[in-house]
Design an enzyme around this catalytic site. Structure first.
Site, PDB file in Angstrom:
ATOM      1  N   ASP A 128       1.074  -1.302  -0.037  1.00 53.95           N
ATOM      2  CA  ASP A 128       0.054   0.096   0.027  1.00 53.95           C
ATOM      3  C   ASP A 128       0.927   1.368  -0.043  1.00 53.95           C
ATOM      4  O   ASP A 128       0.483   2.080  -0.436  1.00 53.95           O
ATOM      5  CB  ASP A 128      -1.020   0.045   1.078  1.00 53.95           C
ATOM      6  CG  ASP A 128      -2.105  -1.048   1.087  1.00 53.95           C
ATOM      7  OD1 ASP A 128      -2.303  -1.588   0.136  1.00 53.95           O
ATOM      8  OD2 ASP A 128      -2.283  -1.181   2.400  1.00 53.95           O
ATOM      9  N   ARG A 172      -5.997   0.270   0.052  1.00 55.84           N
ATOM     10  CA  ARG A 172      -6.529   0.916   1.191  1.00 55.84           C
ATOM     11  C   ARG A 172      -6.936   2.383   0.956  1.00 55.84           C
ATOM     12  O   ARG A 172      -7.454   2.499   0.038  1.00 55.84           O
ATOM     13  CB  ARG A 172      -5.794   0.621   2.759  1.00 55.84           C
ATOM     14  CG  ARG A 172      -5.969  -1.062   3.004  1.00 55.84           C
ATOM     15  CD  ARG A 172      -5.492  -0.873   4.386  1.00 55.84           C
ATOM     16  NE  ARG A 172      -5.623  -2.478   4.836  1.00 55.84           N
ATOM     17  CZ  ARG A 172      -5.175  -2.721   5.905  1.00 55.84           C
ATOM     18  NH1 ARG A 172      -4.603  -2.188   6.731  1.00 55.84           N
ATOM     19  NH2 ARG A 172      -5.188  -4.057   6.257  1.00 55.84           N
ATOM     20  N   ALA A 187      -2.039   6.426 -18.075  1.00 55.87           N
ATOM     21  CA  ALA A 187      -3.330   6.653 -18.110  1.00 55.87           C
ATOM     22  C   ALA A 187      -3.937   8.148 -18.272  1.00 55.87           C
ATOM     23  O   ALA A 187      -3.225   8.942 -18.140  1.00 55.87           O
ATOM     24  CB  ALA A 187      -3.932   6.266 -16.685  1.00 55.87           C
ATOM     25  N   GLU A 188      -5.097   8.234 -18.790  1.00 56.48           N
ATOM     26  CA  GLU A 188      -5.882   9.535 -18.960  1.00 56.48           C
ATOM     27  C   GLU A 188      -6.167  10.256 -17.612  1.00 56.48           C
ATOM     28  O   GLU A 188      -6.422  11.522 -17.355  1.00 56.48           O
ATOM     29  CB  GLU A 188      -6.838   9.516 -19.932  1.00 56.48           C
ATOM     30  CG  GLU A 188      -6.395   9.542 -21.572  1.00 56.48           C
ATOM     31  CD  GLU A 188      -5.525   8.129 -21.831  1.00 56.48           C
ATOM     32  OE1 GLU A 188      -6.061   7.169 -21.238  1.00 56.48           O
ATOM     33  OE2 GLU A 188      -4.814   8.041 -22.973  1.00 56.48           O
TER      34      GLU A 188
END
Ligand code: ADP
Ligand code: F6P
Length: 321
Positions: A128, A172, A187-188
């Site tokens: 995480d 989380r 990513a956009e």
């Protein structure tokens, strides 16, 4: 100090085995006896303790998961549970404990010191990356690489069909897996708990992108925001024609062979942790800050506030034009 024990606790993370190996062998090198505890704090309560030697940790450096197994142990949160753990440690004449785990597991390290004066040290092991005092936790790098590899595959099919893909990753309440996956995966859009979002703005961006000739978008979504399926429903509620496919990566991102970065962290964290115990310092945690291995008082470490990297977040948007 003659005897130390080691356990892994909470969610497993790639690199835990490499770290168990390094703790064991560095301690043995320094003439300490080493004991493995199975299933985290539960194993301390149930007396699942065994002596380890150099061969106990052969052929594990490359393996994900943890040979010591791990557990979530509600009983250990109580003073009675902790007393049982201390009884086991005393029974085996163990002087100090190395705990590899995340936030919750570190609370256990704190309690062992505060309530019983027991010498323990924490190594941050969780995919995480949600411990604020350290730049990186063990397992995070491998996990993000696994997410990137999944995105590569998803890209192929989404581009072929001119589709929009929502990829939900773990973390989380922390958005770091999503943030670094989005940056590395081109990513956009990235949605994380640290930054509020507006569903109408996202739907508009998808439409604008289509008008610009961008027919396939990737949205990386942190589990702490909502589920991929719920986000799809919300987006189609605003723009029913958008062709969206949700994917939840799930536990695939928690397994696998650790990356070079995680194996290096494992070795460096392990050596510093054992050194701290040999120096008689207890209630400390190890970490990495600006590429240097550090250690810190556990109370101080747990009190560090969130230092969110807004530049990184903005860079994802700028580069997705
Ligand atoms: P992680 O260490 O990955 O954050 P958890 O939050 O599940 O994982 O915590 C792992 C274990 O640490 C718990 O099952 C429990 O045994 C112990 N733990 C969690 N919170 C506390 C606490 N407040 N005091 C003592 N022990 C705790
Ligand atoms: O803490 C690691 C983690 O994988 C989180 O990212 C996730 O929310 C949780 O553990 C999943 O836990 P479980 O293994 O109980 O499904």
């Amino acid at each position: 100090m003659e005897r130390i024990a080691i356990l892994t606790s909470g969610g497993d993370a790639p690199g835990m085995n490499a770290c168990i190996r390094a703790v064991t062998r560095f301690a043995l090198n320094n003439k300490l006896k080493v004991y493995g505890v199975e299933r985290g704090y539960q194993g301390l309560i149930n007396d699942q303790v065994f002596e380890m030697n150099a061969r106990s940790v052969s052929d594990i450096i490359q393996r994900g998961g943890t040979i010591l197994k791990t557990a979530r142990c509600p009983e250990f949160v109580s003073l009675e549970g902790q007393q049982k753990a201390i009884d086991t440690l005393k029974k085996h004449k163990i002087d100090a404990l190395v705990v590899i785990g995340g936030n919750g597991s570190f609370m256990g390290v704190k309690d062992l010191k505060k309530n019983f004066g027991f010498n323990a040290v924490g190594i941050p092991g969780t995919i995480d990356n949600d411990l604020q005092y350290t730049d990186f936790t063990l397992g995070f790098d491998t996990s993000v690489n696994t997410c990137l590899s999944a995105i590569n595959n998803i890209r192929d099919t989404m581009t072929s069909h001119d589709r929009i893909s929502i990829i939900e990753v773990m973390g989380r309440k922390c958005g770091d897996i999503a943030l670094y996956t989005a940056l590395g995966g081109g990513a956009e859009t990235v949605l994380i708990p640290e930054v509020p979002y507006n569903i109408i703005d996202i739907a508009k961006k998808l439409q604008d992108n289509a008008e610009k000739g961008k027919n396939s978008d990737i949205i990386v979504l942190a589990e702490g925001v909502c589920s991929a399926q719920d986000l799809k429903i919300m987006l189609n509620g605003v723009s029913p024609k958008l062709s969206i496919r949700p994917t939840t990566l799930g536990h695939i991102q928690r397994g696998g062979s650790p990356s070079m970065a995680d194996r290096t962290l494992a070795a460096n964290f392990a050596v510093r942790a054992v050194e701290l115990l040999m120096e008689g310092k207890s209630g400390r945690v190890v970490g990495i800050k600006n590429n240097a291995i550090i250690d810190m008082d556990i109370d101080e470490a747990m009190a560090c506030s969130v230092d969110f990297n807004m530049d990184l977040y903005e860079r994802i948007n700028i580069l997705s034009m």
